[in-house]
Design an enzyme around this catalytic site. Sequence first.
Site, PDB file in Angstrom:
ATOM      1  CE  LYS A   1      21.896  20.422   8.173  1.00  0.00           C
ATOM      2  NZ  LYS A   1      22.981  20.893   7.291  1.00  0.00           N
TER       3      LYS A   1
ATOM      4  CE1 TYR B   1      26.274  16.916  10.131  1.00  0.00           C
ATOM      5  CE2 TYR B   1      25.691  17.697  12.321  1.00  0.00           C
ATOM      6  CZ  TYR B   1      25.360  17.470  10.996  1.00  0.00           C
ATOM      7  OH  TYR B   1      24.105  17.806  10.550  1.00  0.00           O
TER       8      TYR B   1
ATOM      9  CG  PHE C   1      32.855  22.366   7.092  1.00  0.00           C
ATOM     10  CD1 PHE C   1      31.999  21.477   7.726  1.00  0.00           C
ATOM     11  CD2 PHE C   1      33.499  21.962   5.932  1.00  0.00           C
ATOM     12  CE1 PHE C   1      31.780  20.196   7.214  1.00  0.00           C
ATOM     13  CE2 PHE C   1      33.284  20.684   5.407  1.00  0.00           C
ATOM     14  CZ  PHE C   1      32.425  19.798   6.061  1.00  0.00           C
TER      15      PHE C   1
ATOM     16  NE  ARG D   1      22.307  12.394  -0.624  1.00  0.00           N
ATOM     17  CZ  ARG D   1      22.885  13.218   0.255  1.00  0.00           C
ATOM     18  NH1 ARG D   1      22.485  13.248   1.503  1.00  0.00           N
ATOM     19  NH2 ARG D   1      23.855  14.021  -0.132  1.00  0.00           N
TER      20      ARG D   1
ATOM     21  CB  THR E   1      24.945  21.116  -0.154  1.00  0.00           C
ATOM     22  OG1 THR E   1      24.942  19.693  -0.046  1.00  0.00           O
ATOM     23  CG2 THR E   1      25.389  21.717   1.156  1.00  0.00           C
TER      24      THR E   1
ATOM     25  CG  ASN F   1      22.162  22.823   4.273  1.00  0.00           C
ATOM     26  OD1 ASN F   1      21.694  22.344   5.288  1.00  0.00           O
ATOM     27  ND2 ASN F   1      23.282  22.378   3.738  1.00  0.00           N
TER      28      ASN F   1
ATOM     29  CG  HIS G   1      21.974  15.518   7.824  1.00  0.00           C
ATOM     30  ND1 HIS G   1      23.236  15.498   7.297  1.00  0.00           N
ATOM     31  CD2 HIS G   1      21.724  14.263   8.277  1.00  0.00           C
ATOM     32  CE1 HIS G   1      23.735  14.278   7.437  1.00  0.00           C
ATOM     33  NE2 HIS G   1      22.844  13.505   8.033  1.00  0.00           N
TER      34      HIS G   1
ATOM     35  CD  GLU H   1      23.559  10.344   9.034  1.00  0.00           C
ATOM     36  OE1 GLU H   1      24.521  11.109   8.805  1.00  0.00           O
ATOM     37  OE2 GLU H   1      22.524  10.320   8.330  1.00  0.00           O
TER      38      GLU H   1
END
Length: 140
Positions: A11, A51, A59, A87, A93, A114, A117, A128
């Site tokens: 990110k 998203y 959010f 993951r 998160t 964070n 993703h 995705e």
Amino acid sequence: MVIERTFSMIKPDATKRNLTGAITKTLEDAGLRVVASKRVWMSRRQAEGFYAVHKERPFFDELCEFMSSGPTIVQVLEGENAILKNREVMGATNPADAAEGTIRKLFATSIGENSVHGSDAPETAAEEIRYWFSDVEIVG
């Protein structure tokens, strides 16, 4: 042994801090192989599309604004149980809850920023990956 592919994103908060190499190394050290990667600066429209599943969440606007605020690295990772492995390597998160040595424990600054993703299921991974990559861009 189940070899699968998953989607991963570094990110804007992490790219801004020059963490692309360190995060990718962490993924590779965990046994995941990068089979596609590119740096993109997603538009607001791309962020909203990516998203869309969160559109009704409070959010959503903040998330889309953040994700279009700077470059991201989008990647396809491959490996044994790649979705679960990615993951695990990412961590919780909330970086305060993330296990030691995970990407979010090492690099994230907050729940919102964070650093990474990753897809949560095979169907999500396929969707995705298709959002960002054509078949000819994935060279495993």
